[in-house]
Design a protein around this motif. Sequence first.
Motif, PDB file in Angstrom:
ATOM      1  N   TYR A  82       0.861  -1.193   0.000  1.00  0.00           N
ATOM      2  CA  TYR A  82       0.000   0.000   0.000  1.00  0.00           C
ATOM      3  C   TYR A  82       0.887   1.229   0.000  1.00  0.00           C
ATOM      4  O   TYR A  82       2.080   1.146   0.320  1.00  0.00           O
ATOM      5  CB  TYR A  82      -0.994  -0.025   1.163  1.00  0.00           C
ATOM      6  CG  TYR A  82      -0.408   0.067   2.553  1.00  0.00           C
ATOM      7  CD1 TYR A  82      -0.039  -1.069   3.266  1.00  0.00           C
ATOM      8  CD2 TYR A  82      -0.251   1.312   3.175  1.00  0.00           C
ATOM      9  CE1 TYR A  82       0.468  -0.989   4.552  1.00  0.00           C
ATOM     10  CE2 TYR A  82       0.258   1.401   4.468  1.00  0.00           C
ATOM     11  CZ  TYR A  82       0.618   0.256   5.151  1.00  0.00           C
ATOM     12  OH  TYR A  82       1.131   0.337   6.415  1.00  0.00           O
ATOM     13  N   TYR A  83       0.284   2.336  -0.368  1.00  0.00           N
ATOM     14  CA  TYR A  83       1.058   3.574  -0.500  1.00  0.00           C
ATOM     15  C   TYR A  83       0.643   4.562   0.563  1.00  0.00           C
ATOM     16  O   TYR A  83      -0.514   4.932   0.664  1.00  0.00           O
ATOM     17  CB  TYR A  83       0.849   4.165  -1.903  1.00  0.00           C
ATOM     18  CG  TYR A  83       1.399   3.245  -2.956  1.00  0.00           C
ATOM     19  CD1 TYR A  83       2.728   3.338  -3.348  1.00  0.00           C
ATOM     20  CD2 TYR A  83       0.600   2.252  -3.516  1.00  0.00           C
ATOM     21  CE1 TYR A  83       3.253   2.467  -4.290  1.00  0.00           C
ATOM     22  CE2 TYR A  83       1.118   1.374  -4.460  1.00  0.00           C
ATOM     23  CZ  TYR A  83       2.430   1.485  -4.837  1.00  0.00           C
ATOM     24  OH  TYR A  83       2.947   0.626  -5.756  1.00  0.00           O
ATOM     25  N   TYR A  84       1.595   4.967   1.372  1.00  0.00           N
ATOM     26  CA  TYR A  84       1.338   5.971   2.392  1.00  0.00           C
ATOM     27  C   TYR A  84       2.695   6.519   2.786  1.00  0.00           C
ATOM     28  O   TYR A  84       3.684   5.768   2.803  1.00  0.00           O
ATOM     29  CB  TYR A  84       0.603   5.334   3.598  1.00  0.00           C
ATOM     30  CG  TYR A  84      -0.212   6.331   4.378  1.00  0.00           C
ATOM     31  CD1 TYR A  84      -1.296   6.987   3.790  1.00  0.00           C
ATOM     32  CD2 TYR A  84       0.127   6.652   5.694  1.00  0.00           C
ATOM     33  CE1 TYR A  84      -2.032   7.925   4.503  1.00  0.00           C
ATOM     34  CE2 TYR A  84      -0.615   7.585   6.416  1.00  0.00           C
ATOM     35  CZ  TYR A  84      -1.693   8.228   5.809  1.00  0.00           C
ATOM     36  OH  TYR A  84      -2.409   9.148   6.502  1.00  0.00           O
ATOM     37  N   ASP A  86       4.170   7.158   5.409  1.00  0.00           N
ATOM     38  CA  ASP A  86       4.897   6.608   6.568  1.00  0.00           C
ATOM     39  C   ASP A  86       5.518   5.241   6.252  1.00  0.00           C
ATOM     40  O   ASP A  86       6.121   4.611   7.116  1.00  0.00           O
ATOM     41  CB  ASP A  86       3.985   6.520   7.802  1.00  0.00           C
ATOM     42  CG  ASP A  86       2.820   5.560   7.622  1.00  0.00           C
ATOM     43  OD1 ASP A  86       2.776   4.845   6.587  1.00  0.00           O
ATOM     44  OD2 ASP A  86       1.955   5.524   8.512  1.00  0.00           O
ATOM     45  N   ASN A  90       6.849   1.241   0.403  1.00  0.00           N
ATOM     46  CA  ASN A  90       5.544   1.044  -0.224  1.00  0.00           C
ATOM     47  C   ASN A  90       5.013  -0.378  -0.046  1.00  0.00           C
ATOM     48  O   ASN A  90       4.069  -0.794  -0.715  1.00  0.00           O
ATOM     49  CB  ASN A  90       5.544   1.425  -1.706  1.00  0.00           C
ATOM     50  CG  ASN A  90       5.604   2.941  -1.862  1.00  0.00           C
ATOM     51  OD1 ASN A  90       5.169   3.666  -0.969  1.00  0.00           O
ATOM     52  ND2 ASN A  90       6.160   3.403  -2.963  1.00  0.00           N
ATOM     53  N   HIS A 271      -8.317  -1.159   0.670  1.00  0.00           N
ATOM     54  CA  HIS A 271      -7.125  -1.494  -0.096  1.00  0.00           C
ATOM     55  C   HIS A 271      -7.174  -2.921  -0.611  1.00  0.00           C
ATOM     56  O   HIS A 271      -7.692  -3.807   0.041  1.00  0.00           O
ATOM     57  CB  HIS A 271      -5.890  -1.362   0.790  1.00  0.00           C
ATOM     58  CG  HIS A 271      -5.670   0.021   1.259  1.00  0.00           C
ATOM     59  ND1 HIS A 271      -5.893   0.415   2.565  1.00  0.00           N
ATOM     60  CD2 HIS A 271      -5.240   1.125   0.610  1.00  0.00           C
ATOM     61  CE1 HIS A 271      -5.618   1.695   2.685  1.00  0.00           C
ATOM     62  NE2 HIS A 271      -5.212   2.153   1.534  1.00  0.00           N
TER      63      HIS A 271
END
Length: 483
Positions: A82-84, A86, A90, A271
Amino acid sequence: MKGYEAVIGLEIHVELKTASKIFCSSSAHFGAEPNANICPVCLGLPGVLPVLNKRVVEYGIRAALALNCEVARFSKFDRKNYYYPDLPKNYQISQYDLPLAQHGYLEIDTGNGRKRIGITRVHMEEDAGKLVHQGTVTTTPYSLVDYNRTGVPLLEIVSEPDMRSPEEARAYAEKLRSIIQFTGISDCKMEEGSLRVDANVSVRPAGSQGFGVKTEIKNVNSFRALARALAYEIERQISVLEEGGRIVQETRTWDEGKGVTLSLRSKEEAHDYRYFPEPDLPPLVISREWVEEIRRTLPELPDARRERYMKEYGLPAYDAGVLTTTREIGDYFESCVRLYPRPKTVSNWVMGELARLLNATNTEITASPVKPEQLATLLKLIDDGTISGKIAKTVFEEMFNTGKDPQAVVEEQGLVQITDAAALKAVVEKVIAANPKVVADFKQGKDKALGFLVGQVMKETRGKANPQLVNRLLKESIANSDN
Ligand code: ADP
Ligand code: MG
């Protein structure tokens, strides 16, 4: 709740107290300057490879055994994508279809007896970093990112949907914390985020077998908040159903200030993590010898200690439960009992006055200004008649505020019990003279009247008179006045 039953399952993350992170040698300690504990591996820079920290597996096995799980002989790591901001790589290295351990349980106390709650799985994963917002997440003009937490080892412990009320969910979470805390692998501090709870909840018509659609509540920061959030969410779901609506599977957040859960994202926006096996780590093969070696080093766990406190010290189940909530409370209690071998008395003081003052001052029992030796000495002063049980509470509070020994407090404040009949005689006569009506009542056979007179003498002597002696003197004086 009329006509409905709640179904609850919890997913709990605990941060492990290892020296270094799960896949690199950066420090895993909490509280350093932002981005002080980072390296190319936890930052996910190109050209580096993760190496599994053996201590993390050992701690994971410890937790799994303490929770009655079967430890897998063969387990593997997976990438959860997932992309975030923090999450610098990734993807999060986690475990998907072959977790470290499965099929465990723990026991909670319910209103009527013990109940077993199933534990589906225990798996290892890395923590993400932390975003520091300027104000709130929705209004911040920019956010800073701290990668110190990135790669800190976590265990995720997933329960079966076995809980049926907010109280059971709270009891489960508290029991899990106790067990993990006893094993020494985590601080389990909800305030510091080393224990985090996500609560899944659905409702169904009472007596039915299938499960309703669930929602997941995040952002509960205390056990109390967990119970409140669940109670709210159960009510909300029932209202939706009663009004002919249907529950949407979604993630919700608990707003502590407003006392409500709010929608974060629905299943449609959820997600797709595209899990796949982590190619940079070999599968994990765990020998039975290692598992048995770790089993042998497990400490006495809360349930065993609770049983022992009931057998060895004759404590009621309730006391034994409270005193084994943390290892530290139990250790304090036992240190005190070794010096003052009347367990129920010690238990009363630890669960009563001591707990009250620790709570009020937000102090950990290990930092208690009153040490077990000092509490034991205080209790001996009551037994040998130096002070009354009532004054002892005043003395204890002063000890707690100043850290002084009980003898010092008693002397400085002149709190030594008056056990000299001659010294009390005058006060007794005075109280009798001032309360002819009450004295008459007593003579009529109203035993309560005597209690009032005793109270008056205690008041006059600022609690220092020996109550048994006052009792006797009052009876004697009143009897004599008849003649
Ligand atoms: P997801 O696929 O949403 O991650 P899981 O089946 O992995 O759901 O379960 C996650 C958690 O939710 C577990 O603790 C489980 O016990 C709980 N759970 C699953 N179904 C329900 C339900 N219908 N109501 C309440 N809790 C549930
Ligand atoms: Mg799941």
